[in-house]
Design a protein around this motif. Structure first.
Motif, short mmCIF file in Angstrom:
data_model
loop_
_atom_site.label_atom_id
_atom_site.label_comp_id
_atom_site.label_asym_id
_atom_site.label_seq_id
_atom_site.Cartn_x
_atom_site.Cartn_y
_atom_site.Cartn_z
N HIS A 1 -4.66 -1.77 -9.16
CA HIS A 1 -3.61 -0.64 -9.68
C HIS A 1 -3.14 -1.19 -10.94
N ARG B 1 0.95 4.14 -3.05
CA ARG B 1 0.85 5.66 -2.79
C ARG B 1 1.54 6.17 -3.42
N ASN B 2 2.89 5.87 -3.59
CA ASN B 2 4.11 6.46 -4.33
C ASN B 2 4.03 6.21 -5.59
N ARG C 1 0.79 -1.13 0.12
CA ARG C 1 0.12 0.13 0.14
C ARG C 1 0.99 1.26 -0.13
#
Length: 260
Positions: A229, A195-196, A191
């Motif tokens: 993702h 996020r990065n 996660r």
């Protein structure tokens, strides 16, 4: 095959080391078992001469690759590295083995490793003891990859905040932080990486993506997060294997095959 040039005492010590590894095998991780396996095979059978297993035989391929890496090593060097590595992770091992197991018993043990009865993690493995023994390192000795393997989110987040280039950094096997995270099944770490904006489709030295690793290690929640993702299920590795073909778990294979 190894010769008797090393002397009976040297070979007896090696046999005792093998006996100790057999006793504690359940407490060793996959990297450590593979390290010992390769050197045991080199010392007793000589250079790897068997055909390389296909990717679908993932565990067999791992063992073949580790043995093949030491094909230039002499039997004496293989035994020496085996014993030195064991001393590194268990300094008092010789005190725990009063007498070595018979050659037949040891052969049976390593045959069980060959056949898969002694389980090795299915994820990509490295050939150094250091990576298999992160807990023995002092904090100041640990690398970014050590922190990632341990699942230490705060430390990795700190590294990212200092230099975002670490998100694309690769180790000697071409593995990124995302590969290692998916190999170990660390959801919170994944996660953080997502996020990065980590590249979920990056490839290692064998063309394998993080999705290949998550599939082969059967980390279903990791797979679902990767798919959410935009992880590409259609990327084939250098052996032409899709992530859905890198697992023996029917439900995971179905999950990866049914994504639209």
């Amino acid at each position: 095959m190894a010769t008797d040039d090393e002397g009976p005492e040297f070979r007896e010590r090696f046999q005792k080391a093998c006996a100790f590894v057999k006793i504690v095998s359940a407490d060793l991780d996959s990297e450590q078992l593979l390290y010992f396996y390769a050197r045991y095979k080199q010392a007793n059978d000589g250079p790897c001469s068997t055909p390389k297993p296909g990717f679908f035989d993932f565990k067999g391929k791992q063992k073949w690759e580790e043995w093949n890496k030491v094909k230039e090593m002499t039997a004496m060097d293989a035994m020496t590295e085996y014993m030195d590595a064991l001393t590194f992770i268990a300094p008092d091992w010789e005190l725990s083995v009063s007498d070595h197991k018979s050659s037949v018993q040891l052969f049976q043990f390593w045959s069980q490793v060959d056949s898969g009865k002694v389980k090795l993690c299915m994820g990509q493995a490295v050939s150094t003891m250091r990576s298999g023994d992160n807990g023995k390192l002092k904090d100041e000795q640990k690398t970014l990859f050590d922190w990632c393997v341990e699942g230490h989110v705060a430390k990795v987040e700190e590294c990212i905040s200092r230099d975002r280039k670490c998100l694309t950094q690769k180790d000697d096997n071409g593995m990124t932080l995302c590969h290692w995270t998916c190999d170990r099944g660390h959801l919170d770490m994944l996660r953080l990486l997502l996020r990065n904006n980590v590249d979920v489709n990056s490839r290692d030295a064998d063309g394998q993506t993080p999705l290949h690793y998550a599939a082969s290690c059967e980390h279903e929640e990791v797979i679902e997060l990767l798919l959410s993702h935009s992880a590409d299920i259609n990327i084939r590795d250098e052996d032409g294997i899709l992530p859905s073909e890198a697992t023996e778990n029917p439900s995971i294979a179905s999950l990866l095959s049914s994504v639209t």
